[in-house]
Design a protein around this motif. Structure first.
Motif, short mmCIF file in Angstrom:
data_model
loop_
_atom_site.label_atom_id
_atom_site.label_comp_id
_atom_site.label_asym_id
_atom_site.label_seq_id
_atom_site.Cartn_x
_atom_site.Cartn_y
_atom_site.Cartn_z
N GLU A 551 0.94 -1.54 0.06
CA GLU A 551 0.12 0.42 0.31
C GLU A 551 0.90 1.14 0.37
OE1 GLU A 551 -4.36 -1.87 2.53
OE2 GLU A 551 -2.85 -0.75 3.65
N THR A 552 2.29 1.15 0.82
CA THR A 552 3.25 2.53 1.09
C THR A 552 4.31 2.33 -0.20
OG1 THR A 552 3.75 1.72 2.79
CG2 THR A 552 1.90 2.71 3.12
N GLY A 553 4.55 1.22 -0.75
CA GLY A 553 5.88 1.04 -1.00
C GLY A 553 7.10 1.35 -0.54
N ALA A 554 6.77 1.24 1.05
CA ALA A 554 8.00 1.04 2.18
C ALA A 554 7.89 -0.12 2.38
CB ALA A 554 7.75 2.03 3.14
N THR A 555 8.80 -0.30 2.86
CA THR A 555 9.73 -1.83 3.49
C THR A 555 10.40 -1.34 4.95
OG1 THR A 555 11.90 -2.07 2.64
CG2 THR A 555 10.22 -3.08 2.12
N ILE A 556 9.84 -2.28 6.72
CA ILE A 556 10.98 -2.11 7.33
C ILE A 556 11.67 -2.30 7.32
CG2 ILE A 556 11.38 -3.22 9.75
CD1 ILE A 556 8.50 -4.42 9.86
N ARG A 557 13.54 -1.11 6.98
CA ARG A 557 14.72 -0.86 7.09
C ARG A 557 15.54 -1.83 8.49
NH1 ARG A 557 14.25 -1.57 2.84
NH2 ARG A 557 17.10 -1.47 3.00
N CYS A 558 14.91 -1.34 9.00
CA CYS A 558 15.45 -2.57 10.47
C CYS A 558 14.51 -2.00 12.03
CB CYS A 558 17.09 -1.89 10.70
SG CYS A 558 17.49 -0.22 11.25
N PHE A 559 15.17 -2.44 12.42
CA PHE A 559 14.71 -3.07 14.19
C PHE A 559 15.63 -1.76 14.44
CE2 PHE A 559 11.56 -5.58 12.83
CZ PHE A 559 10.52 -5.10 13.05
N PRO A 560 16.07 -0.85 15.01
CA PRO A 560 17.22 0.03 15.29
C PRO A 560 17.61 -0.76 17.00
CG PRO A 560 15.09 1.32 14.82
CD PRO A 560 15.09 0.39 14.96
N GLU A 579 9.56 -2.87 20.43
CA GLU A 579 10.51 -2.37 19.72
C GLU A 579 9.99 -1.32 18.61
OE1 GLU A 579 13.65 -4.61 18.27
OE2 GLU A 579 11.89 -6.10 17.77
N VAL A 580 10.75 -0.74 17.93
CA VAL A 580 9.97 0.41 16.87
C VAL A 580 11.17 -0.03 16.08
CG1 VAL A 580 10.05 2.68 18.11
CG2 VAL A 580 12.18 1.78 17.71
N ALA A 581 9.83 0.34 14.91
CA ALA A 581 10.81 0.11 13.37
C ALA A 581 11.01 0.75 12.46
CB ALA A 581 10.32 -1.29 12.76
N ILE A 582 11.86 1.03 11.92
CA ILE A 582 11.73 1.88 10.93
C ILE A 582 11.75 1.33 9.21
CG2 ILE A 582 13.48 3.99 9.35
CD1 ILE A 582 15.11 3.95 11.96
N PHE A 583 10.19 2.43 8.25
CA PHE A 583 10.26 2.19 7.61
C PHE A 583 10.21 2.99 6.00
CE2 PHE A 583 7.42 -0.29 10.41
CZ PHE A 583 6.62 -1.38 9.75
N ALA A 584 10.68 2.27 5.34
CA ALA A 584 10.99 3.50 4.36
C ALA A 584 11.00 3.17 3.21
CB ALA A 584 12.88 4.58 4.65
N LYS A 585 11.12 3.91 2.10
CA LYS A 585 11.19 3.78 0.51
C LYS A 585 12.79 3.23 0.06
CE LYS A 585 6.76 5.54 -1.11
NZ LYS A 585 5.90 6.32 -2.82
N SER A 586 13.27 1.98 -0.49
CA SER A 586 14.34 1.62 -0.87
C SER A 586 14.65 2.02 -1.74
CB SER A 586 14.20 0.63 0.01
OG SER A 586 14.43 0.05 -0.26
N TYR A 587 16.55 1.70 -2.06
CA TYR A 587 16.45 1.86 -3.61
C TYR A 587 17.18 -0.24 -3.19
CZ TYR A 587 17.98 5.74 -5.00
OH TYR A 587 17.33 7.01 -5.15
#
Length: 587
Positions: A551-560, A579-587
């Motif tokens: 739905e957003t094109g973003a993935t979980i980049r990591c759990f910092p 824990e928190v996760a970071i979501f972002a669009k990526s290469y």
């Protein structure tokens, strides 16, 4: 002749038993004649960029030195697309104009030019020292691997199946066992790639050998022969090599058919030792990113969906590029016993019992070069952190009259020798074929951190003018710096340190201002729609993670690794989250 076929298959079953009918597709035409002026956008089949770029520095002369209208056109073609206008076109323009890389004759490949390769060598120099300090030895594995090795670890072959290329013919004959190729040697008398998207194979006696994307399988094959007792452990090795992945969407340095990397592989007697190793190596990458590349990465653990095929856990460093997309800049994998069980890599422990080894693998690649470009570059071109710059200081002599030339060049040569003797990577641009203004622009485009200008007045006063690449215009220029060796060397080294720190601070500020804390899925979607990273509590299932991606094109980049204190509630399900996760669009 060697024939290499691409392999994009959902499973091994469909590979070997898809149909009794053999399907053949004509290979695509891969060797195309290049035009004199290549559009930078053609580096990627998916790019929309359209600005044409020259291929040689000889075509870069300023307009007042051109002898034809065609030359004037070439100069105009070197204008770099503004980052804010088209980030991808800007990126490709910088690579072409800064002479980092050029187009390979095969779709999705690139030729790394000397200046670009020098950046990679600087990366190698730092990491090689760190690897040896942590007890690792360099070695090299063959480029051809039986496909049967890959299929031994089920999740590994499933994860890499879409990216494999397979050798089927060698020396004009059908191979008895097909090959996986990790490294393509183009020194062959003939080389051809058949790039059908799906390869249908009739049931037969021969095996498949592939163009290999990574080395876990052949490493385990050899570890099985080298490891017998607990006395043989830990076994810590690294190799510098090039690998092949059949990428369908390519971007120079970031994602290409063939790329350079290092890959470390280790075997241990206990799971605790393997976990310690995986964390130790991601820490090496983190320090490199901060201290050498001036890139402020977020370090953490990958989600289950994003974990390396065949690994128990994957640790990653994630960097924010200038367009706010994430770049996975390096990974370290705790492989557990998945590969050792598949290959029966065992040792006899201190109690005389046979045990499977615990393993890790970890890698960074030439993708880091792309990360440096996209993190620090500006509309003037490349901007390199001094610790990785092939040229840290460029000296531009300036004269108008013939009787001034000798004195200026002598002073410039003296300054060069002073800095070189002090360990500074310095270049004297004493060519009289270009104007000083042209040289200023050219070396700015190549990202050289410091420029030194020396003219007749400077020679008379025994001083130089120094300009910083990271501070444009008059603000970055300082007059009257003494040529006296101690003063000059001290000033230049201090400024290089300042530039290194400034680039990191600027990138950190940019990253932090573009990470949004969210507590609901709606907030996450809003942050992603604005091109930012979203950070929020997460304990939802893989199904919900897939929904976010869809739905957003973003993935979980990591759990910092760095987690906020206090209780947390999953932004998707409302259930407790650890824990928190970071979501972002990526290469």
């Amino acid at each position: 002749m060697v024939v290499v076929s691409s392999l994009r298959l959902p499973s091994l079953t469909s590979l070997f038993f898809a149909s009794s009918r053999s399907t053949h597709r004509a290979p695509a035409t891969l060797f195309r004649r290049q035009q004199p002026y290549l559009a930078a956008a053609r580096f990627s089949a998916q790019s929309a960029a359209s600005s044409s770029l020259p291929e040689t520095t000889e075509e870069l002369a300023p307009a007042n030195q051109k002898k034809s209208s065609n030359s004037n056109k070439v100069n105009q073609d070197r204008v770099i697309t503004p980052r804010s206008q088209d980030f991808n076109a800007w990126y490709l323009d910088v690579i072409a104009n800064a002479e980092l890389a050029d187009y390979g004759p095969v779709r999705g490949t690139m030729v790394i030019r000397p200046y670009g390769y020098a950046i990679w060598e600087a990366i190698q120099d730092y990491l090689n020292v760190k690897f040896k300090e942590t007890g690792h030895s360099n070695m090299y594995f063959p480029q051809f691997i039986p496909y049967s090795f890959i299929e031994k670890e089920a999740s590994h072959v499933e994860g890499f199946s879409p990216e494999l290329a397979v050798v089927t013919i060698g020396g004009g004959k059908e191979l008895e066992e097909k090959l996986v190729v990790r490294r393509l040697n183009l020194g062959l008398s003939c080389f051809r790639i058949q790039c059908s998207s799906v390869l249908h194979v009739e049931r037969c006696e021969c095996w498949l050998w592939q163009v290999r994307p990574t080395s876990e399988t052949i490493v385990n094959h050899m570890f099985t022969q080298w490891i017998h007792s607990y006395r043989d452990l830990p076994l810590l090795i690294n190799q510098w090599a090039n690998v092949t992945r059949w990428e369908m969407r390519t971007k120079p340095f970031v994602r290409t058919l063939e790329f350079l990397w290092q890959e470390g592989h280790t075997a241990h007697a206990t799971p605790e030792e393997a976990e310690e190793e995986a964390l130790k190596m991601i820490d090496v990458y983190t320090k490199f990113a901060y201290e050498e590349a001036a890139i402020p990465v977020v370090v953490g653990r990958k989600s289950r969906e994003e974990t390396f095929a065949g690994a128990v856990r994957t640790y990653t460093i994630e960097a924010m590029m200038g367009d706010r997309k994430a770049l996975q800049a390096g990974t370290s994998h705790n492989l557990g016993q998945n590969f050792s069980r598949a290959f029966e890599t065992q040792f006899t422990d201190e109690n005389g019992q046979r045990q499977h080894v615990w393993q890790t693998s970890w890698a960074v690649s030439t993708r880091f070069v792309g990360g440096i470009i996209m993190t620090h570059g500006d509309d003037a071109g490349l901007m390199l952190p001094p610790k990785l710059a092939p040229v840290q200081v460029v000296i531009v002599p300036i004269w108008k009259k013939d009787d001034e030339k000798a004195g200026v060049l002598n002073a410039a040569s003296s300054v060069k020798e002073i800095l070189h003797s002090a360990g500074v990577k310095v270049k004297l641009d004493d060519s009289d074929m270009r104007t000083p203004g042209w040289k200023f622009n050219f070396w700015e485009m190549k990202g050289v951190p410091i420029r030194i200008e020396i003219g007749p007045r400077d020679v008379a006063s025994g001083s130089v003018v120094i300009s910083r690449r990271d501070v444009p215009g008059k603000q970055g220029k300082v007059f009257g710096i003494s040529m006296e060796p101690t003063t000059l060397v001290g000033y230049v080294k201090d400024k290089l340190d300042e530039i290194q720190a400034s680039l990191l601070a600027k990138a950190t500020s940019f990253r932090d201002s573009n990470i949004v804390d969210v507590s609901s899925y709606d907030e996450l979607k809003e942050a992603i729609s604005q091109g930012k990273w979203a950070r929020g509590p997460w304990s939802a299932s893989d199904k919900y993670e897939a929904r976010v991606k869809e739905e957003t094109g973003a993935t979980i980049r990591c759990f910092p690794f760095e987690q906020p204190a206090g209780t947390k509630t999953c932004l998707m399900t409302g259930q407790p989250a650890d824990e928190v996760a970071i979501f972002a669009k990526s290469y």
